[in-house]
Scaffold this active site. Structure first.
Site, PDB file in Angstrom:
ATOM      1  N   LEU A  41       0.827  -1.209   0.000  1.00 22.92           N
ATOM      2  CA  LEU A  41       0.000   0.000   0.000  1.00 22.92           C
ATOM      3  C   LEU A  41       0.857   1.253   0.000  1.00 22.92           C
ATOM      4  CD1 LEU A  41      -2.702  -1.155   2.582  1.00 22.92           C
ATOM      5  CD2 LEU A  41      -2.697  -1.434   0.087  1.00 22.92           C
ATOM      6  N   GLY A  78       9.160  -3.116  -4.167  1.00 23.98           N
ATOM      7  CA  GLY A  78       8.167  -4.168  -4.024  1.00 23.98           C
ATOM      8  C   GLY A  78       8.764  -5.549  -4.235  1.00 23.98           C
ATOM      9  N   ASP A  79       9.730  -5.641  -5.139  1.00 17.70           N
ATOM     10  CA  ASP A  79      10.398  -6.918  -5.387  1.00 17.70           C
ATOM     11  C   ASP A  79      11.258  -7.313  -4.188  1.00 17.70           C
ATOM     12  OD1 ASP A  79       9.291  -6.656  -7.976  1.00 17.70           O
ATOM     13  OD2 ASP A  79      11.025  -5.478  -8.599  1.00 17.70           O
TER      14      ASP A  79
END
Length: 315
Positions: free
Chosen positions: A221, A251-252
């Protein structure tokens, strides 16, 4: 061991600029090239944490050869699948205030035979994998059902699948029951077909995707934190971040932290958030090492703040 699958990998070139002025000649203050693509980034984060990882990806042309060499330099076992087209090059421009301008190339078009070769490479390399992480957009030539086929084949072989994709590819794969999916807020909103304005909205969307087949949902988020919804319950976590330098690959890095910590439960969520928070404080698409991590900066709650507005509501 974490095996990653990146159907559309890249070479990521990052330029740091004193200012971004259109129509002029600009001189970068720093630049770097990294192996890229979401699955490749997961492998880079896994390797940086000291774990074994194998990266399956189609690779073509001199760009593909450079990608394979860079993977080796990062301590990653490259399982390159030869393809006719050349591996794409993506460019990121970074301004002093951390504003990013990204230019992503389309990448090569894969033939049906090349698409099957990638699936076969996954099969032959997955026997010793604790997780298979399938990440990123599909290149031209691969239908939306390609990830669904990969999930189905991998499950028949007894493997656990983490899937980080979006749109039609995600929708098609849900029916095959990926063990974990990792959407961001926008991808989550797209998957359920409605906007998300609060953490509670994100929670309801994640629960809906579990009903449609996902074993667990790890939702990023943005600055508001991360949400994990699985069979054992729902968990929410945030982290203090001093300075955001680049969010490329954050995010990875989060997914890598989640999987290397077991891929389930609140402890894995804390690891995911710590990895993501560390990644955004590094230049370009650098991946955090254990020395960069600060799990003590992560606040975990089993009481999801449903009424908390999202800083960036997902349309």
């Amino acid at each position: 061991m974490i095996l990653t699958v990146t159907p559309n990998p890249s070479l990521d070139r990052t330029y740091e600029l004193p200012d971004l002025v259109r129509g002029t000649v600009l001189r970068a203050t720093a630049d770097r090239v990294d192996p890229g693509g979401k699955g490749v980034n997961v492998s880079r984060a896994v390797a940086a944490a000291g774990h074994r990882t194998v990266a399956v990806a189609p690779m073509g042309g001199p760009e593909g050869a450079l990608l394979a060499r860079l993977l080796g330099e990062h301590g990653i076992e490259a399982a390159g699948v030869p393809v006719t087209g050349s591996t794409r090059i993506n460019v990121t421009l970074v301004e002093p205030d951390s504003t990013l301008t990204k230019i992503n190339a389309t990448g090569p078009e894969l033939s049906a035979a090349e698409a099957e070769d990638v699936l076969e490479a996954v099969r032959t390399r997955s026997a010793s994998a604790d997780w298979i992480a399938c990440c990123g957009s599909l290149p031209r030539g691969l239908p939306p059902q390609w990830y669904a086929e990969l999930v189905a084949r991998s499950h028949r072989a007894g493997a656990r699948i983490a899937l980080d994709t979006s749109g039609a590819a995600l929708t098609a794969a849900l029916r095959e029951g990926p063990d974990v999916i990792k959407p961001n807020a926008q991808e989550l909103a797209e998957a359920v077909g409605r906007p998300l304005a609060t953490v509670g909205d994100a929670l309801k969307a994640a629960e809906e995707l579990r009903e449609r087949g996902a074993g667990a949902v790890l939702a990023s988020l943005g600055a508001d934190g991360q949400l994990l919804v699985e069979a054992s319950g729902a968990y929410f976590a945030t982290a203090r971040v001093a300075t955001v330098r680049s969010n490329v690959g954050a995010g990875d890095a989060s997914l890598a932290g989640f999987l290397t910590a077991g891929g389930q439960g609140p402890g894995a969520l804390v690891s995911a958030v710590a990895h993501g928070a560390a990644a955004v404080q590094l230049a370009g698409s650098l991946m955090p090492t254990p020395a960069d991590l600060d799990p003590s900066a992560v606040a975990l709650s089993t009481d999801v703040p449903r009424d908390r507005p999202l800083t960036e509501p997902a349309p």
